[in-house]
Design an enzyme around this catalytic site. Sequence first.
Site, PDB file in Angstrom:
ATOM      1  N   PRO A 246      38.532  44.627  40.261  1.00  0.00           N
ATOM      2  CG  PRO A 246      40.756  44.151  40.764  1.00  0.00           C
ATOM      3  CD  PRO A 246      39.333  43.820  41.164  1.00  0.00           C
ATOM      4  CB  VAL A 247      38.205  46.789  34.709  1.00  0.00           C
ATOM      5  CG1 VAL A 247      37.639  46.572  33.314  1.00  0.00           C
ATOM      6  CG2 VAL A 247      37.524  47.959  35.384  1.00  0.00           C
ATOM      7  CE  LYS A 248      42.965  45.870  30.955  1.00  0.00           C
ATOM      8  NZ  LYS A 248      44.219  46.201  30.331  1.00  0.00           N
ATOM      9  CB  CYS A 249      39.683  40.517  38.215  1.00  0.00           C
ATOM     10  SG  CYS A 249      41.264  40.878  38.960  1.00  0.00           S
ATOM     11  CB  ILE A 250      38.309  36.020  35.050  1.00  0.00           C
ATOM     12  CG1 ILE A 250      39.154  36.421  33.851  1.00  0.00           C
ATOM     13  CG2 ILE A 250      37.227  35.031  34.660  1.00  0.00           C
ATOM     14  CD1 ILE A 250      40.001  35.297  33.288  1.00  0.00           C
TER      15      ILE A 250
END
EC number: 2.8.1.-
Length: 109
Positions: A105-109
């Site tokens: 996912p794009v917003k996962c670090i």
Amino acid sequence: MLEFEGRTIATDAQGYLMDSTAWSEALAPVLAEQEGIALTEPHWEVVRFVRNFYQEFNTSPAIRMLVKAMAQKYGEEKGNSRYLYKLFPKGPAKQATKIAGLPKPVKCI
């Protein structure tokens, strides 16, 4: 790289499949084992959910979106962080999408 059923499947440095079409339900338990997870029916429900989400929206859900979408479909009992973290303790969005053969996912670090 991952060897599975006599073929080599490309992965990135974090173990996400480079090509989501290389995924199969038979491969999911292998990916789950690498995450220290033995798949149960509740795990499969989330894995299939994120695959359907990806097919519909062409993106992997980050945790907030995953919780919200799960709550809409399955109710508050399953659509909450506590439930999802019990299934995927290192991060529901990260681990579920990895096991589902999807991009991080794009917003996962």
